[in-house]
Design a protein around this motif. Structure first.
Motif, PDB file in Angstrom:
ATOM      1  N   PRO A   1      -1.878  -6.224  -7.824  1.00 29.52           N
ATOM      2  CA  PRO A   1      -0.722  -6.563  -6.997  1.00 29.52           C
ATOM      3  C   PRO A   1      -1.107  -7.451  -5.814  1.00 29.52           C
ATOM      4  O   PRO A   1      -2.244  -7.407  -5.320  1.00 29.52           O
TER       5      PRO A   1
ATOM      6  N   LEU B   1       9.177  -6.168   0.617  1.00 23.84           N
ATOM      7  CA  LEU B   1       8.192  -5.784  -0.393  1.00 23.84           C
ATOM      8  C   LEU B   1       8.885  -5.602  -1.733  1.00 23.84           C
ATOM      9  O   LEU B   1       9.980  -5.045  -1.807  1.00 23.84           O
TER      10      LEU B   1
ATOM     11  N   HIS C   1       7.657  -3.946  -5.116  1.00 26.81           N
ATOM     12  CA  HIS C   1       6.628  -3.237  -5.878  1.00 26.81           C
ATOM     13  C   HIS C   1       7.008  -3.244  -7.364  1.00 26.81           C
ATOM     14  O   HIS C   1       8.179  -3.270  -7.710  1.00 26.81           O
ATOM     15  N   PRO C   2       6.044  -3.203  -8.277  1.00 21.54           N
ATOM     16  CA  PRO C   2       4.599  -3.123  -8.032  1.00 21.54           C
ATOM     17  C   PRO C   2       3.932  -4.476  -7.849  1.00 21.54           C
ATOM     18  O   PRO C   2       2.715  -4.536  -7.753  1.00 21.54           O
TER      19      PRO C   2
ATOM     20  N   ASP D   1       3.988  -6.354  -5.302  1.00 24.37           N
ATOM     21  CA  ASP D   1       3.330  -6.255  -4.002  1.00 24.37           C
ATOM     22  C   ASP D   1       2.697  -4.877  -3.893  1.00 24.37           C
ATOM     23  O   ASP D   1       3.322  -3.866  -4.221  1.00 24.37           O
ATOM     24  N   SER D   2       1.489  -4.842  -3.420  1.00 23.02           N
ATOM     25  CA  SER D   2       0.742  -3.593  -3.340  1.00 23.02           C
ATOM     26  C   SER D   2       1.418  -2.600  -2.404  1.00 23.02           C
ATOM     27  O   SER D   2       1.764  -2.932  -1.268  1.00 23.02           O
ATOM     28  N   PHE D   3       1.593  -1.378  -2.867  1.00 23.21           N
ATOM     29  CA  PHE D   3       2.113  -0.302  -2.040  1.00 23.21           C
ATOM     30  C   PHE D   3       1.037   0.196  -1.074  1.00 23.21           C
ATOM     31  O   PHE D   3       1.296   0.446   0.093  1.00 23.21           O
TER      32      PHE D   3
ATOM     33  N   ALA E   1       4.378   4.030  -7.591  1.00 15.99           N
ATOM     34  CA  ALA E   1       4.599   2.680  -7.051  1.00 15.99           C
ATOM     35  C   ALA E   1       3.873   1.620  -7.872  1.00 15.99           C
ATOM     36  O   ALA E   1       4.182   0.431  -7.753  1.00 15.99           O
ATOM     37  N   ARG E   2       2.917   2.023  -8.698  1.00 15.68           N
ATOM     38  CA  ARG E   2       2.237   1.071  -9.588  1.00 15.68           C
ATOM     39  C   ARG E   2       2.992   0.900 -10.903  1.00 15.68           C
ATOM     40  O   ARG E   2       2.672   0.001 -11.677  1.00 15.68           O
TER      41      ARG E   2
ATOM     42  N   GLU F   1       9.485  -0.307 -10.427  1.00 16.63           N
ATOM     43  CA  GLU F   1       9.911  -1.502  -9.684  1.00 16.63           C
ATOM     44  C   GLU F   1      10.817  -1.050  -8.557  1.00 16.63           C
ATOM     45  O   GLU F   1      11.804  -0.341  -8.780  1.00 16.63           O
TER      46      GLU F   1
END
Length: 674
Positions: free
Chosen positions: A309, A330, A332-333, A335-337, A454-455, A458
């Protein structure tokens, strides 16, 4: 449209991903497991709820016009067809493709001599010690069968007397569902147990054995109005959940009438609640196979390609200094959580200038760094307030555990507003700046504070130091922890006070724009669309000529494309590698449309029985990003399912939306310019 049938249609779309040869093979295995888990939840909650309402006599007709018994029989038929299709996908499509790649799920009779020797050793050392065969006779009543457990129904004969006895052997859930017999060859655990029944019933003759599985009503019922201690009441109800009435009996199709009749009589299930399937049952355990791992097996092509991410906040940046300059949106995923939301909480916990942290927790991970950071903050002397929703379905045990851990660390833990679930996703940090002023920093999201999901989910989130937003979030936390009835917010729509009317008012405003000849449009992204007043308002807007696009991942009871009613409404659904989970609302077309993101689906429970929050997105670049995302989601060139006027979903092939977003590696370093 029928809500239960729409839910089953959603799971059918999941199954189509497993059937699709374009999906990487081990991801198809994962979708088979997800389908099975989803169907389990459907019976545990939706079917169980229908049966409970039918038992009370309160539900005379469902919204589809059927009597409850007719409704149950209808959805049982649909579910049975899907279960058989799921089984056929496993045996005829995915299984042979796995075998072609050297990965096999075999039965006991297919094992070689060395494999059987290894399984005998495994049984002796790891399986037999945890088994408890339970016989049924006048001195031993029929044993309790826990929900979703796999069981062996065994008939044994005493060779001395000729008498036969029924016994039940529970397959231990603590052991892997599929056991490794040799490299990349797996056998169902119940097969290993069945092959060694003679060791459990020594001196007896094993006549027959069959696998069965029971699903029970596991929806909770806690009356907060008459409950003094919500946590204790919930713990009692969780114990009762294990003893809920059966709603489904799954059996292998080789079962004899004699054994099936005994199970039906003892469990009290109806004919339409019996599901006969080829073994193995409980394919939710296929996650074990899907998690073989690409590295150790050199099979990276059988998975989605890995990606890292993007970092929305650079490692060298001070997150508070950055937020004083601009908001951060943000996604996600992608963008890194961990480097954004998690870091926001962790930096707040470590910053000596932070005075207070307030946060809602609905679901979080087992080893939560968010909870650890909140505990660190409390132990450092900061005021930490955590609103824990202990009624989050199937996460109740975990949330009770977190609540007690937080309380022991000195956090102020509250359970929200009486009679409402707290589903909003909020974090508030109060910091004393070098000038002496107190400044508030906020995060408002669409998803849970869970680094693991979160990985895979969405979701959107907004990090901001906007003073008006700080005022709003402060007021909402006071409402959650105290007795405030505040309902006037500046950049938030909050359920159950202002959200429903806020959404209906914006739909009516688009109708007025259309009637006045001004540009008008409504676009909504949600997980479920069930709420009747919202649906009726969307129908009115369509009749007025407003163009409406609806991106619905799961249940949708609105019927698009009906002449004179909804011909201006399109409904699309996107499923794929990530679970589409964000809720996004766009009202308007032209110079200044409104954009909102938040936690609420369009269901009565969300709008009337939960505390939810939508936040208005004001930054020009953030609005543009959301608009572009919706443009692409509703493009005819995007791979998606379209809901037709007849109530059926049809897949249209095209570009993978999620793959596109992975590939863009976007725009995050650009100043928002709000």
């Amino acid at each position: 449209m029928n809500r239960e049938e729409s839910w089953l249609q959603f799971n059918e779309r999941v199954l189509e991903l497993a059937e699709d040869p374009r999906t990487p093979l081990l991801e198809r295995v994962r979708f088979l497991a997800i389908f099975a888990s989803n169907l389990d939840e459907f019976f545990r909650v939706r079917v169980a709820g229908l049966k409970r309402r039918m038992a009370t006599g309160l539900l005379l007709r469902t919204k589809s016009g059927l009597k409850p018994r007719e409704e149950l029989a209808r959805i049982a038929g649909i579910a049975d067809g899907l279960a058989r299709r799921h089984d056929a996908c496993f045996h005829k499509l995915v299984g042979p493709d796995l075998a072609a790649e050297g990965i096999e799920i075999v039965r006991w009779d297919d094992l070689g001599r060395d494999e059987r020797t290894a399984m005998r050793k495994l049984f002796r050392e790891r399986i037999r010690p945890v088994l408890t065969p339970l016989a049924v006779d006048p001195a031993h009543p029929f044993p309790y069968i826990s929900g979703l457990s796999l069981n062996l129904a065994v008939t044994v004969r005493n060779p001395a007397t000729g008498n036969t006895v029924f016994a039940r052997v529970k397959v231990p859930s603590q052991l892997p569902r599929f056991v490794t017999a040799s490299r990349d060859r797996f056998v169902p655990l119940e097969d290993v147990i069945a092959a060694h029944l003679g060791q459990l019933f020594k001196g007896m003759e094993v006549v027959q054995h069959h696998v069965f599985r029971v699903t029970r009503n596991e929806d909770l019922d806690v009356d907060e109005d008459v409950t003094e201690n919500l946590m204790q009441a919930l713990e009692r109800e969780l114990l009762r959940r294990r003893f809920g009435p059966p709603v489904r009996l799954e059996v292998e199709d080789t079962i004899t009438d004699e054994v099936l009749e005994l199970l039906v009589e003892e469990l009290g299930v109806a004919e339409h609640e019996i599901y006969r399937l080829p073994g193995p049952l409980d394919l939710s355990g296929l996650h074990t196979i899907a998690d073989i791992g690409p590295a150790q097996n050199n099979r990276g092509e059988l998975y989605y390609r890995p990606f890292v991410p993007a970092e929305a906040v650079h490692a060298d940046d001070d997150i508070f200094a950055l937020l004083r300059e601009r908001d951060i949106l943000l996604h996600h995923p992608y963008d890194s959580f961990s480097t954004s939301v998690q870091r926001f909480i962790e930096q707040a916990a470590a910053d000596p200038d932070v005075l207070a942290i307030k946060q809602t927790l609905y679901r979080t991970s087992g080893d939560s760094p968010i909870v650890d950071a909140l505990i660190d903050a409390a132990e450092a002397g900061k005021q930490v307030v955590v609103v824990v929703e202990i009624k989050a379905r199937f996460d109740e045990h975990a949330n009770i555990s977190w609540a007690r851990k937080l309380e022991r660390a000195g956090c102020h833990v509250v359970y929200g507003v009486l009679g409402l679930k707290t589903h909003c996703k909020l974090a508030l940090v109060v910091r004393q700046e070098p000038s002496g002023e107190l400044r508030r920093y906020c995060h408002i999201g669409t998803g849970n504070y869970n680094p693991k999901t979160a990985r895979m989910y969405e979701d959107f989130g907004l990090l901001t130091a906007d003073p008006l937003m700080g005022e709003d979030v402060t007021d909402l936390f006071i409402h959650l922890t105290g007795y405030s009835n505040h309902s006037a917010y500046r950049r938030l729509l909050v359920a159950p006070h202002s959200m429903r009317q806020g959404l209906l008012g914006r739909i009516d405003r688009e109708i007025a724009h259309q009637n006045a000849g001004r540009p008008a449009r409504i676009r909504i992204k949600t997980n479920s669309l069930v709420d009747e007043p919202i649906i009726d308002a969307l129908y009115r807007a369509s009749q007025a000529g407003v163009r409406i696009d609806l991106f619905v991942r799961g249940i949708c009871t609105l019927r698009p494309g009906v002449p004179g009613l909804s011909e201006n409404i399109r409904v699309r659904s996107v499923l794929g590698r990530f679970l589409e989970h964000s809720r996004v609302f766009e009202f308007g077309l032209g110079r200044r449309p409104e954009y909102w993101i938040g936690s609420a689906d369009l269901m009565r429970r969300n709008l009337d029985r939960r505390v939810e929050a939508l936040v208005k997105v004001t930054g020009a670049q953030h609005r543009s990003y959301i608009a572009d995302l919706l443009d692409r989601a509703f493009s005819d060139g995007t791979d998606s399912w379209w809901l037709n006027a007849d109530g059926h979903w049809q897949r249209h092939r095209g570009e993978d939306l999620q793959h596109h977003l992975i590939g863009t590696r976007r725009w995050r370093t650009v100043d928002d310019g709000k």
